[in-house]
Design an enzyme around this catalytic site. Structure first.
Site, PDB file in Angstrom:
ATOM      1  CB  THR A  13      -0.943  -0.001   1.221  1.00  0.00           C
ATOM      2  OG1 THR A  13      -1.800  -1.143   1.145  1.00  0.00           O
ATOM      3  CG2 THR A  13      -1.800   1.254   1.257  1.00  0.00           C
ATOM      4  CB  SER A  55       2.192  -7.658   1.672  1.00  0.00           C
ATOM      5  OG  SER A  55       0.913  -7.373   2.163  1.00  0.00           O
ATOM      6  CB  THR A  88       0.526  -3.589   6.486  1.00  0.00           C
ATOM      7  OG1 THR A  88      -0.740  -3.529   5.814  1.00  0.00           O
ATOM      8  CG2 THR A  88       1.185  -2.223   6.464  1.00  0.00           C
ATOM      9  CG  ASP A  89      -2.602  -7.618   3.920  1.00  0.00           C
ATOM     10  OD1 ASP A  89      -2.981  -6.847   4.823  1.00  0.00           O
ATOM     11  OD2 ASP A  89      -3.242  -7.793   2.862  1.00  0.00           O
TER      12      ASP A  89
END
Length: 323
Positions: A13, A55, A88-89
């Site tokens: 992101t 991610s 971030t995942d």
């Protein structure tokens, strides 16, 4: 004299933009990379972009390529710190993978964003600048791989994504951050007690993660045995307990010399061999289940994956998870 900081952009992101329909997509050109090429008052930035992926597309192969890029870059030129931007995942998994495998004491910081670069309240650039501050901080040396978002500094071993969209999503349940970033300085108030490092040159093992639930039976465990997996991590109930209907399937995996590690599906506390009933923690420990000391499921999977590339000894893997 300004320090040399290696910047590695991998996507996520932080490198995306929102289109007119509100969909967040990969930009034609990574906006955070463009920005990083213009920020030179803080440090001498060496910018590299091995790939640009969301991610959920990251696998252990990409994690290994980041590890090798960091190690090769350190050999090529003087590097005082590293900042890696990442979605971030799966950020916590990549950070922990690097923490266990990169053989260096220089600060390595992994960061990301919850809002894309052109959204109102975008947090990407702020997190990026905060991460550079930490990477050039002498106090960050020797603390392992760090995760920096939202003014907080977390260890790779403890930080986890706790909210689907909030900018304060990364937390370290039970432990908290080890430091903070302010406008003027970086402050550390805790220090990790120990670090683990393991050699790794390839990733080919198949390690699966399952979550226990009420009424679970053995069917998935038998299926995994037939799939010839190399290892299994189970997010067990409570302090480390399983429904009795799962025991035959778990025993079949152990009989096939497939290591089984359990963590708790609770995000606080650790698993312990307390309960002596069928499927209880003591029963699981007695039949050869490996208990993990406080890791969450996704990180235990990363550790088991790395461990299986270093040893086939169940005792040695058990020792790894007791650290």
């Amino acid at each position: 004299m300004k320090k040399n900081v290696l910047i590695i952009h991998t996507g996520g992101t932080i490198s995306m933009m929102e289109d007119s329909a509100g969909a967040v997509k990969l930009a034609d050109e990574n906006p955070i990379k463009i920005t990083s090429e213009t920020i030179h008052d803080m440090a001498n930035l060496i910018v590299k972009e091995p790939f640009n992926l969301p991610s959920p597309h990251i696998t252990a192969a990409e994690m290994l390529s980041i590890k090798k890029l960091v190690e090769d870059s350190i050999l090529e030129q003087p590097i005082d710190g590293v900042v890696i931007t990442h979605g971030t995942d799966t950020l916590e998994e990549t950070a922990y993978f690097l923490d266990l495998t990169i053989q260096t004491s220089i600060p390595i910081v992994v960061t990301g964003a919850m809002r894309s670069s052109n959204e109102i309240g975008s947090d990407g650039l702020y997190n990026f600048i905060s991460s550079i501050k930490v990477a050039i901080c002498d106090q960050a040396i020797g603390k392992g791989v760090l995760i920096v978002l939202n003014d907080e500094i977390h260890t790779a071993a403890n930080a986890t994504k706790t909210h689907t969209s909030n900018v304060s999503t990364f937390q370290s349940p039970q432990y908290g951050p080890i430091g903070i970033v302010t406008k003027r300085a970086v402050f550390f108030h805790h220090h990790p007690e120990h670090q683990e490092k393991y050699p790794l040159e390839k990733v080919s093992k198949r390690v699966t993660l399952l979550k226990a639930h009420a009424g679970m039976d053995s069917s998935l465990f038998y299926a995994l045995k037939d799939m010839n997996i190399d290892g299994l991590v189970i997010e067990a109930l409570g302090q480390g307990n399983m429904p009795p209907q799962t025991m035959k399937g778990i025993e079949a995996l152990l009989a096939a010399n497939i290591p089984v590690v359990i963590v708790s599906r609770c995000f606080n506390g650790i698993v312990q061999d307390v309960y002596g009933y069928n499927g209880g923690g003591k029963h699981l420990k007695d039949i050869g289940i490996i208990f993990s000391n406080g890791l969450n499921g996704q990180k235990a999977r990363i550790k088991l994956l790395i461990g299986l590339h270093n040893t086939e000894s169940q005792l040695e893997i058990q020792r790894m998870f007791s650290l």
